[in-house]
Design an enzyme around this catalytic site. Structure first.
Site, PDB file in Angstrom:
ATOM      1  N   ASN A  50     190.345 -26.685  49.629  1.00 62.41           N
ATOM      2  CA  ASN A  50     191.157 -25.643  50.241  1.00 62.41           C
ATOM      3  C   ASN A  50     192.565 -26.146  50.548  1.00 62.41           C
ATOM      4  O   ASN A  50     192.859 -27.337  50.458  1.00 62.41           O
ATOM      5  CB  ASN A  50     190.497 -25.157  51.529  1.00 62.41           C
ATOM      6  CG  ASN A  50     189.141 -24.535  51.276  1.00 62.41           C
ATOM      7  OD1 ASN A  50     188.972 -23.743  50.350  1.00 62.41           O
ATOM      8  ND2 ASN A  50     188.169 -24.881  52.100  1.00 62.41           N
ATOM      9  N   CYS A  59     183.529 -21.047  44.942  1.00 57.27           N
ATOM     10  CA  CYS A  59     184.579 -20.033  44.926  1.00 57.27           C
ATOM     11  C   CYS A  59     184.426 -19.244  43.631  1.00 57.27           C
ATOM     12  O   CYS A  59     184.504 -19.809  42.543  1.00 57.27           O
ATOM     13  CB  CYS A  59     185.960 -20.688  45.003  1.00 57.27           C
ATOM     14  SG  CYS A  59     187.315 -19.512  44.791  1.00 57.27           S
ATOM     15  N   ASN A 153     178.524 -19.921  50.017  1.00 54.70           N
ATOM     16  CA  ASN A 153     179.401 -20.299  51.124  1.00 54.70           C
ATOM     17  C   ASN A 153     179.298 -19.211  52.192  1.00 54.70           C
ATOM     18  O   ASN A 153     178.923 -18.073  51.896  1.00 54.70           O
ATOM     19  CB  ASN A 153     180.844 -20.516  50.647  1.00 54.70           C
ATOM     20  CG  ASN A 153     181.410 -19.299  49.921  1.00 54.70           C
ATOM     21  OD1 ASN A 153     180.736 -18.314  49.716  1.00 54.70           O
ATOM     22  ND2 ASN A 153     182.665 -19.370  49.528  1.00 54.70           N
ATOM     23  N   HIS A 155     179.841 -16.295  55.030  1.00 57.18           N
ATOM     24  CA  HIS A 155     180.732 -15.156  55.238  1.00 57.18           C
ATOM     25  C   HIS A 155     180.282 -14.346  56.441  1.00 57.18           C
ATOM     26  O   HIS A 155     179.086 -14.159  56.672  1.00 57.18           O
ATOM     27  CB  HIS A 155     180.741 -14.239  54.008  1.00 57.18           C
ATOM     28  CG  HIS A 155     181.366 -14.858  52.808  1.00 57.18           C
ATOM     29  ND1 HIS A 155     182.709 -14.717  52.512  1.00 57.18           N
ATOM     30  CD2 HIS A 155     180.842 -15.641  51.825  1.00 57.18           C
ATOM     31  CE1 HIS A 155     182.981 -15.380  51.401  1.00 57.18           C
ATOM     32  NE2 HIS A 155     181.867 -15.950  50.965  1.00 57.18           N
ATOM     33  N   GLU A 204     190.083 -16.684  54.586  1.00 58.01           N
ATOM     34  CA  GLU A 204     189.239 -17.730  54.011  1.00 58.01           C
ATOM     35  C   GLU A 204     189.379 -19.015  54.824  1.00 58.01           C
ATOM     36  O   GLU A 204     190.497 -19.436  55.144  1.00 58.01           O
ATOM     37  CB  GLU A 204     189.614 -17.984  52.554  1.00 58.01           C
ATOM     38  CG  GLU A 204     189.323 -16.799  51.642  1.00 58.01           C
ATOM     39  CD  GLU A 204     189.388 -17.179  50.180  1.00 58.01           C
ATOM     40  OE1 GLU A 204     188.691 -18.158  49.793  1.00 58.01           O
ATOM     41  OE2 GLU A 204     190.138 -16.537  49.426  1.00 58.01           O
ATOM     42  N   CYS A 213     189.029 -12.561  47.149  1.00 62.62           N
ATOM     43  CA  CYS A 213     187.969 -13.566  47.309  1.00 62.62           C
ATOM     44  C   CYS A 213     186.724 -13.017  46.629  1.00 62.62           C
ATOM     45  O   CYS A 213     186.176 -11.995  47.059  1.00 62.62           O
ATOM     46  CB  CYS A 213     187.715 -13.828  48.793  1.00 62.62           C
ATOM     47  SG  CYS A 213     186.350 -14.988  49.097  1.00 62.62           S
ATOM     48  N   GLY A 214     186.287 -13.696  45.560  1.00 62.33           N
ATOM     49  CA  GLY A 214     185.123 -13.213  44.804  1.00 62.33           C
ATOM     50  C   GLY A 214     183.844 -13.239  45.605  1.00 62.33           C
ATOM     51  O   GLY A 214     183.096 -12.259  45.644  1.00 62.33           O
ATOM     52  N   GLY A 216     183.666 -13.315  48.787  1.00 65.00           N
ATOM     53  CA  GLY A 216     183.858 -12.396  49.902  1.00 65.00           C
ATOM     54  C   GLY A 216     183.606 -10.960  49.492  1.00 65.00           C
ATOM     55  O   GLY A 216     183.021 -10.167  50.249  1.00 65.00           O
TER      56      GLY A 216
END
Length: 222
Positions: A50, A59, A153, A155, A204, A213-214, A216
């Protein structure tokens, strides 16, 4: 960065911070390192760092970038590409137009809804496999309606009457660093416009507010 032969630079955290700085450098949400695969059957491996130098497991948009990179440089000549990530192997399917890559889709896998696996802080006596769906969460003295999910990841999806009315730059980092989330959290502020449309803004972890954000988007759909 193509790190297949050289390996990931030892100063990758500082390098990601330096290169990602907007106005003073290239400017980015982070750095993707393309590495040699270590898992049998994978066509390549991806590590993503990041803008603050921290490493993310996954990601979605970065995975699409890697798929296009390895295809256009002739490293893989198949339309289906298996990319190793910190959240397991993700399968990319390229969309070709007269031999050129015009798009790519990623099989993101099944969403994870168990609190401990996302992860969320689990209180004593609480079921670690319980879902955190349609719950009230207090941030900055305000109660928010949230659902938490992992797409490889973590969320936190926040339902809002108007996403444009949210001060994402202020409240986003408060969600990211809230004590509920031991590994920090990506936060999507969303409004369901109609049965086929969601409006979303995303903060993010490690990068701040981004344009897309894919993972997301997938979390918001879940």
């Amino acid at each position: 960065l193509d790190c297949r032969e050289s390996g990931v630079p030892e100063n990758i955290a500082a390098l990601s911070q330096d290169l990602s700085r907007r106005h003073f450098s290239i400017g980015a949400d982070g750095i993707i390192c393309i590495c040699a695969p270590v898992t049998a059957g994978a066509d390549g491996r991806m590590r993503i760092f990041n803008a603050d130098g921290s490493e993310a497991q996954m990601c979605g948009n970065a995975t699409r970038c890697v798929a296009r990179y390895v295809y256009e440089r002739g490293l893989v000549r198949e339309k289906v590409i298996r990319i190793e990530t910190g959240a397991g192997i993700k399968v990319a399917r390229l969309i070709l137009d007269e031999g050129q890559v015009s798009g790519a889709t990623i099989d993101m896998g099944e969403p994870i809804l168990g609190m401990a696996a996302i992860p969320l802080k689990v209180a004593e006596g609480q079921d670690p496999n319980a879902m955190y769906v349609k719950k009230s969460l207090e941030i900055m003295g305000q109660t928010w309606n949230v659902t938490c999910v992992s797409m490889g990841n973590p969320h936190c999806v926040v339902f809002c009457p108007r996403v444009d009315g949210v001060d994402v730059g202020t409240v986003g980092p408060l969600f990211e660093h809230a004590p509920y989330f031991p590994d920090r959290i990506n936060t999507e502020f969303i409004r369901v416009v109609n049965p086929s449309t969601i409006k979303m803004r995303v903060w993010e972890r490690g990068s701040g507010e981004t344009m897309a954000c894919g993972t997301g988007a997938c979390a918001a759909v879940v």
